[in-house]
Design a protein around this motif. Structure first.
Motif, PDB file in Angstrom:
ATOM      1  N   ASP A   9      52.270  34.111  35.615  1.00  0.00           N
ATOM      2  CA  ASP A   9      51.592  35.446  36.074  1.00  0.00           C
ATOM      3  C   ASP A   9      50.281  35.563  35.619  1.00  0.00           C
ATOM      4  O   ASP A   9      50.264  35.843  34.293  1.00  0.00           O
ATOM      5  CB  ASP A   9      52.574  36.653  35.760  1.00  0.00           C
ATOM      6  N   ASP A  10      49.390  35.328  36.383  1.00  0.00           N
ATOM      7  CA  ASP A  10      47.999  35.408  35.961  1.00  0.00           C
ATOM      8  C   ASP A  10      47.223  36.807  36.341  1.00  0.00           C
ATOM      9  O   ASP A  10      45.840  36.620  36.274  1.00  0.00           O
ATOM     10  CB  ASP A  10      47.107  34.098  36.369  1.00  0.00           C
ATOM     11  N   ALA A  11      48.063  37.684  36.928  1.00  0.00           N
ATOM     12  CA  ALA A  11      47.397  38.994  37.365  1.00  0.00           C
ATOM     13  C   ALA A  11      46.872  39.744  36.084  1.00  0.00           C
ATOM     14  O   ALA A  11      47.615  39.865  35.057  1.00  0.00           O
ATOM     15  CB  ALA A  11      48.446  39.833  37.922  1.00  0.00           C
ATOM     16  N   ALA A  38      40.013  36.230  34.710  1.00  0.00           N
ATOM     17  CA  ALA A  38      39.155  35.311  33.919  1.00  0.00           C
ATOM     18  C   ALA A  38      39.232  34.074  34.349  1.00  0.00           C
ATOM     19  O   ALA A  38      40.222  33.540  35.024  1.00  0.00           O
ATOM     20  CB  ALA A  38      39.684  35.498  32.404  1.00  0.00           C
ATOM     21  N   GLY A  39      38.217  33.198  34.000  1.00  0.00           N
ATOM     22  CA  GLY A  39      38.091  31.711  34.519  1.00  0.00           C
ATOM     23  C   GLY A  39      36.771  31.067  34.343  1.00  0.00           C
ATOM     24  O   GLY A  39      35.941  31.785  33.878  1.00  0.00           O
ATOM     25  N   PHE A  56      36.209  24.240  37.518  1.00  0.00           N
ATOM     26  CA  PHE A  56      35.730  25.507  38.267  1.00  0.00           C
ATOM     27  C   PHE A  56      36.281  25.405  39.506  1.00  0.00           C
ATOM     28  O   PHE A  56      37.017  26.211  39.964  1.00  0.00           O
ATOM     29  CB  PHE A  56      34.172  25.275  38.383  1.00  0.00           C
ATOM     30  N   ALA A  57      36.291  24.142  40.427  1.00  0.00           N
ATOM     31  CA  ALA A  57      36.654  24.187  41.650  1.00  0.00           C
ATOM     32  C   ALA A  57      38.218  24.189  41.545  1.00  0.00           C
ATOM     33  O   ALA A  57      38.744  24.614  42.685  1.00  0.00           O
ATOM     34  CB  ALA A  57      36.092  22.525  42.240  1.00  0.00           C
ATOM     35  N   VAL A  91      38.401  36.250  47.817  1.00  0.00           N
ATOM     36  CA  VAL A  91      38.120  37.816  47.683  1.00  0.00           C
ATOM     37  C   VAL A  91      39.366  38.304  46.974  1.00  0.00           C
ATOM     38  O   VAL A  91      39.293  39.422  46.265  1.00  0.00           O
ATOM     39  CB  VAL A  91      37.761  38.607  49.079  1.00  0.00           C
ATOM     40  N   ARG A  92      40.528  37.986  47.227  1.00  0.00           N
ATOM     41  CA  ARG A  92      41.744  38.470  46.638  1.00  0.00           C
ATOM     42  C   ARG A  92      41.882  38.230  45.241  1.00  0.00           C
ATOM     43  O   ARG A  92      42.607  38.368  44.723  1.00  0.00           O
ATOM     44  CB  ARG A  92      42.860  38.211  47.734  1.00  0.00           C
ATOM     45  N   GLY A  93      41.189  37.081  44.955  1.00  0.00           N
ATOM     46  CA  GLY A  93      41.402  36.489  43.505  1.00  0.00           C
ATOM     47  C   GLY A  93      42.729  35.582  43.304  1.00  0.00           C
ATOM     48  O   GLY A  93      43.112  35.340  42.213  1.00  0.00           O
TER      49      GLY A  93
END
Length: 178
Positions: free
Chosen positions: A29-31, A40-41, A167-168, A176-178
């Motif tokens: 879960d990365d929310a 974050a990233g 990054f890719a 847009v929804r991340g």
């Protein structure tokens, strides 16, 4: 007594399995909670200029756009080929989840072609429409490589910089929804 021990052992095993599953799902879960609302990233977070789709005849408002743009109002125009992309094609591709790597050269460097091949395969309009494509695009002033995702930019001096792959892989399919 044996039945009771077997029942107790079975209960412990089931409870342990459920606990292990909960740990596994929680780790995935990365929310984000709190903060700017953006996950974050890798890359620098850019201002959120929205994702509104414009009506025919309306112009893309260029005020406030980053270079290259990473968010903002645009027409929903998909890239149908690699090459120079206009603001509408850039923003719509990023909105869907594609990652665009810009370069300032006549041809994409071999390291960028290898990155594209490894992460998404060669350009395919259907893959781009699904938001799963690494798109290579020439752009004046982009330097060796500038990677763009929705609200993210990463500039490098080396097209073989390992941060481009990170990054890719982090942002492809996110949009847009991340």
């Amino acid at each position: 007594m044996r039945r009771l021990l077997a029942l107790l052992l079975g209960t412990v095993l089931v409870a342990g399995g459920v606990f292990a599953l909960l740990l596994a799902f929680n780790a995935r879960d990365d929310a984000g909670v709190g903060g700017s609302g953006a996950p974050a990233g890798p890359g620098r977070l850019q201002p959120d200029l929205g994702s509104r789709h414009l009506e025919a005849g309306q112009h893309v408002p260029l005020k406030g756009l980053t270079d290259p743009p990473t968010s903002g109002a645009h027409h929903d125009r998909l890239p149908t080929r690699e090459g120079r992309l206009g603001p509408d094609e850039i923003l719509h591709a990023l909105e869907l989840g594609d990652v665009i790597v810009f370069y300032d050269a006549k041809r994409p460097p071999a390291a960028l072609r290898a990155l594209q091949r490894d992460v998404s395969g060669p350009f395919d309009p259907e893959v781009a429409a699904a938001g799963q494509q690494v798109i290579l695009a020439p752009r004046d002033g982009a330097g060796a490589a500038t990677a763009a995702a929705w609200r993210r930019l990463l500039r490098t001096d080396d097209p073989a910089d390992p941060r481009l792959r990170e990054f890719a892989e982090a942002w492809i399919g996110r949009g847009v929804r991340g």
